[in-house]
Design a protein around this motif. Structure first.
Motif, short mmCIF file in Angstrom:
data_model
loop_
_atom_site.label_atom_id
_atom_site.label_comp_id
_atom_site.label_asym_id
_atom_site.label_seq_id
_atom_site.Cartn_x
_atom_site.Cartn_y
_atom_site.Cartn_z
N ARG A 215 0.78 -1.28 0.11
CA ARG A 215 -0.03 0.11 0.01
C ARG A 215 0.81 1.53 -0.03
O ARG A 215 1.81 1.30 0.77
N TYR A 216 0.43 2.30 -0.75
CA TYR A 216 1.17 3.32 -1.02
C TYR A 216 0.15 4.53 -0.92
O TYR A 216 -1.16 4.27 -1.22
N ARG A 217 0.42 5.83 -0.80
CA ARG A 217 -0.31 6.94 -1.05
C ARG A 217 0.37 8.05 -1.86
O ARG A 217 1.70 8.23 -1.40
N VAL A 218 -0.19 8.78 -2.61
CA VAL A 218 0.18 9.93 -3.33
C VAL A 218 -0.53 10.99 -2.66
O VAL A 218 -1.88 11.29 -2.49
N ILE B 111 -3.03 3.72 -2.84
CA ILE B 111 -3.12 2.71 -3.88
C ILE B 111 -2.54 1.43 -3.40
O ILE B 111 -1.71 1.62 -2.55
N GLU B 112 -3.05 0.51 -3.92
CA GLU B 112 -2.51 -0.91 -3.66
C GLU B 112 -1.66 -1.38 -4.58
O GLU B 112 -2.43 -1.69 -5.78
N LEU B 113 -0.55 -1.58 -4.70
CA LEU B 113 0.28 -2.24 -5.75
C LEU B 113 0.33 -3.71 -5.77
O LEU B 113 0.60 -4.14 -4.60
N PRO B 114 -0.31 -4.16 -6.70
CA PRO B 114 -0.21 -5.79 -6.80
C PRO B 114 0.94 -6.43 -7.03
O PRO B 114 1.93 -5.99 -7.46
N ALA B 115 1.28 -7.83 -6.73
CA ALA B 115 2.34 -8.47 -6.84
C ALA B 115 2.55 -8.78 -8.42
O ALA B 115 3.58 -9.12 -8.92
N LEU C 112 1.28 -5.16 -13.80
CA LEU C 112 0.53 -4.03 -13.13
C LEU C 112 1.27 -3.36 -12.28
O LEU C 112 0.88 -2.26 -11.55
N ALA C 113 2.78 -3.16 -12.51
CA ALA C 113 3.53 -2.68 -11.44
C ALA C 113 3.68 -1.25 -11.67
O ALA C 113 4.04 -0.41 -10.97
N HIS C 114 3.28 -0.68 -12.94
CA HIS C 114 3.30 0.79 -13.18
C HIS C 114 1.85 1.33 -12.66
O HIS C 114 1.12 0.84 -13.42
N VAL C 115 2.00 2.43 -12.16
CA VAL C 115 0.42 2.98 -11.92
C VAL C 115 0.49 4.44 -12.19
O VAL C 115 1.43 5.20 -11.67
N HIS C 116 -0.47 5.14 -13.18
CA HIS C 116 -0.59 6.43 -13.31
C HIS C 116 -1.73 6.70 -12.55
O HIS C 116 -2.95 6.45 -12.89
N VAL C 117 -1.60 7.73 -11.82
CA VAL C 117 -2.57 8.49 -11.03
C VAL C 117 -2.86 9.87 -11.31
O VAL C 117 -2.33 10.98 -10.90
N PRO C 118 -3.89 9.97 -12.37
CA PRO C 118 -4.49 11.32 -12.95
C PRO C 118 -5.08 11.98 -11.81
O PRO C 118 -5.95 11.29 -11.16
N LEU C 119 -5.09 13.25 -11.53
CA LEU C 119 -5.80 14.31 -10.53
C LEU C 119 -6.45 15.31 -11.55
O LEU C 119 -5.91 16.18 -11.93
N LEU C 120 -7.82 15.18 -11.35
CA LEU C 120 -8.61 16.33 -12.17
C LEU C 120 -9.19 17.23 -10.87
O LEU C 120 -9.84 16.73 -10.14
N LEU C 121 -8.50 18.55 -10.81
CA LEU C 121 -8.66 19.23 -9.75
C LEU C 121 -9.71 20.49 -9.92
O LEU C 121 -9.44 21.20 -10.98
N SER C 122 -10.20 20.77 -8.77
CA SER C 122 -10.86 22.17 -9.01
C SER C 122 -10.92 22.73 -7.41
O SER C 122 -10.74 21.81 -6.53
N PRO C 123 -11.18 23.72 -6.85
CA PRO C 123 -11.22 24.05 -5.59
C PRO C 123 -12.10 23.60 -4.76
O PRO C 123 -11.97 23.26 -3.57
N PHE C 124 -13.34 22.68 -5.40
CA PHE C 124 -14.38 22.58 -4.44
C PHE C 124 -14.66 20.71 -4.93
O PHE C 124 -15.70 20.39 -4.63
N ALA C 125 -13.78 20.24 -5.62
CA ALA C 125 -13.92 18.88 -6.24
C ALA C 125 -12.70 18.24 -6.80
O ALA C 125 -11.68 19.15 -7.21
N TYR C 126 -12.69 17.03 -6.86
CA TYR C 126 -11.48 16.50 -7.42
C TYR C 126 -11.82 14.84 -7.82
O TYR C 126 -12.78 14.51 -7.06
N SER C 127 -11.30 14.55 -8.79
CA SER C 127 -11.44 12.89 -9.23
C SER C 127 -9.90 12.45 -9.35
O SER C 127 -9.11 13.26 -9.90
#
Length: 120
Positions: A65-68, A92-96, A100-115
């Motif tokens: 388990r990791y976190r960005v 995120i949980e990196l699997p064995a 699937l060892a590379h994970v790209h984590v996009p972040l769509l950001l606004s002041p009052f929401a994110y996804s």
């Protein structure tokens, strides 16, 4: 820029429709110390002119388990924009599975929401 890391990110400002430049990002790993669970800092960086960070940590990481952690508060403070989310943490949980060892984590950001989602 060094080799692409196991975890990469791309941050977009949904309000302006532009890359979120200069967002500080940290990578942490869940670890255990003296019987307690804690987050251990591994690496940090700042998004580039395209809102990307491709060299956040090593090229390979062990399963677990990791976190960005995105410092969105400092990003919005530069333009005096109030925000409800001064920090966004994506765990995120990196699997064995090496495929699937590379994970790209996009972040769509606004002041009052994110996804976020698993990118490629």
């Amino acid at each position: 820029m060094s080799a692409r890391s196991a975890i990469t990110t791309h941050v977009l400002d949904a309000v302006t429709g532009r890359p979120a430049v200069g967002v500080p990002v940290s990578l942490e790993q869940l670890g255990a110390t003296d019987g307690t669970t804690t987050w251990v800092w591994l690496a940090s960086g700042v998004t580039d002119a395209d809102g990307r960070l491709a060299d956040l940590g090593p090229a390979a990481l062990a399963p677990g388990r990791y976190r960005v952690v995105f410092d969105t508060g400092s990003f919005f403070a530069r333009t005096a924009t109030p925000t409800l989310y001064p920090e966004v943490i994506v765990s995120i949980e990196l699997p064995a599975d090496p495929a699937l060892a590379h994970v790209h984590v996009p972040l769509l950001l606004s002041p009052f929401a994110y996804s976020t989602y698993r990118g490629s």
